[in-house]
Design an enzyme around this catalytic site. Structure first.
Site, PDB file in Angstrom:
ATOM      1  CG  LEU A 137      -0.543  -3.077   0.672  1.00  0.00           C
ATOM      2  CD1 LEU A 137       0.603  -3.298   1.654  1.00  0.00           C
ATOM      3  CD2 LEU A 137      -0.019  -2.586  -0.670  1.00  0.00           C
ATOM      4  CE1 TYR A 140       1.129  -7.971   8.029  1.00  0.00           C
ATOM      5  CE2 TYR A 140       1.982  -6.465   6.361  1.00  0.00           C
ATOM      6  CZ  TYR A 140       2.199  -7.321   7.417  1.00  0.00           C
ATOM      7  OH  TYR A 140       3.477  -7.532   7.869  1.00  0.00           O
ATOM      8  CG  HIS A 141      -0.243  -0.156   5.566  1.00  0.00           C
ATOM      9  ND1 HIS A 141      -0.946   1.027   5.701  1.00  0.00           N
ATOM     10  CD2 HIS A 141       1.071   0.183   5.620  1.00  0.00           C
ATOM     11  CE1 HIS A 141      -0.090   2.024   5.825  1.00  0.00           C
ATOM     12  NE2 HIS A 141       1.123   1.550   5.782  1.00  0.00           N
ATOM     13  CG  HIS A 142      -5.491   0.621   7.657  1.00  0.00           C
ATOM     14  ND1 HIS A 142      -5.286   1.931   8.048  1.00  0.00           N
ATOM     15  CD2 HIS A 142      -6.045   0.694   6.418  1.00  0.00           C
ATOM     16  CE1 HIS A 142      -5.705   2.747   7.100  1.00  0.00           C
ATOM     17  NE2 HIS A 142      -6.173   2.018   6.094  1.00  0.00           N
ATOM     18  CB  VAL A 145       0.488   1.262  10.598  1.00  0.00           C
ATOM     19  CG1 VAL A 145       0.620   2.702  11.065  1.00  0.00           C
ATOM     20  CG2 VAL A 145       1.355   1.069   9.362  1.00  0.00           C
TER      21      VAL A 145
END
Length: 264
Positions: A137, A140-142, A145
């Site tokens: 998470l 992947y999020h970084h 975004v």
């Protein structure tokens, strides 16, 4: 626009046209940054595998504090703009508004938001060097975004005001929490739960805004593209699922459940 929206000199003097041109010409650099980030994560973990973890509490505290202050300022400025749009012109106008990217009080913070997703990749450096658990998470999020923020800014899509304001707000709490933890303060567990709950709520809000943009996209004042709406929806939905699982595993799952899984 409401007369109460007074801009500071640095906000008013910021050239949003130059910022837009830069992103339109260079937004693809986000892919290079993401690729470099992934490579550095991999080799950084290999490098640290046989080395002692670093403490880095003071640098981490200063890093988190700087991002907390930035996020708080972004929340106050973009939040004030969005509040005025809603109270003056209504909710629909706030969703379809694209003046957010060029209004004196918010144009700098819109640009700064998109740009900040690159240095925020530095969060992972502390995880790697301190040999903490790096979950899917997080990285992947970084990456996603960063890609979506740069892609959306170059097109000045509708909904951006809500996306940025909500994210600024969540980050204001999140980085304040990280600052306190790095400083050695004992922060009650419910505060960590609140931050994750806010992140989950943010994903619901993001999906809702994109749904409204899709419904109203034929309106000349609700500008977006199907590619942006689809990519954004997939991104927010994946976040919603991943943050929900994280919340369950971190705060709701009982130790007995974990032992049972290990036996199985």
């Amino acid at each position: 626009m409401n007369d109460s929206l007074r801009a500071f000199d640095f906000e008013r003097q910021f050239d949003d046209r130059v910022a837009l041109e830069w992103f339109q010409q260079n937004w693809g650099t986000a892919f290079v940054l993401s690729g470099t980030y992934a490579v550095l994560i991999y080799f950084g973990r290999v490098f640290m595998k046989r080395r002692e973890k670093l403490d880095l509490r003071t640098p981490l505290m200063l890093w988190s504090l700087s991002l907390a202050v930035f996020s708080i300022m972004g929340t106050l400025r973009t939040g004030w703009y969005m509040f005025n749009v809603v109270t003056t012109h209504g909710f629909r106008r706030s969703v379809c508004d694209t003046a957010f990217y060029s209004a004196p009080v918010s144009k700098f913070w819109a640009f700064a938001f998109a740009l900040s997703k690159a240095p925020e990749l530095g969060d992972t450096l502390f995880i790697v060097l301190r040999k903490q658990r790096l979950i899917f998470l997080h990285w992947y999020h970084h990456i996603t975004v960063l890609l979506y923020s740069w892609y959306s800014y170059k097109d000045h899509v509708a909904g951006g005001g809500w996306f940025m304001t909500i994210n600024y707000t969540v980050h204001a709490f999140m980085y304040s929490y990280y600052t306190a933890r790095a400083a050695g303060a004992r922060v009650p567990k419910p505060f960590a739960m609140l931050i994750t709950a806010m992140q989950i709520t943010q994903m619901f809000a993001g999906l809702s805004v994109l749904g409204l943009v899709y419904s109203w996209k034929h309106d000349v004042h609700c500008v977006s593209t199907m590619h942006n709406i689809i990519y954004g929806s997939v991104m927010y939905l994946s976040y919603l699922l991943l943050f929900s699982v994280f919340f369950y595993q971190s705060y709701l799952k009982r130790p007995a459940d974990e032992k049972r899984e290990k036996r199985e």
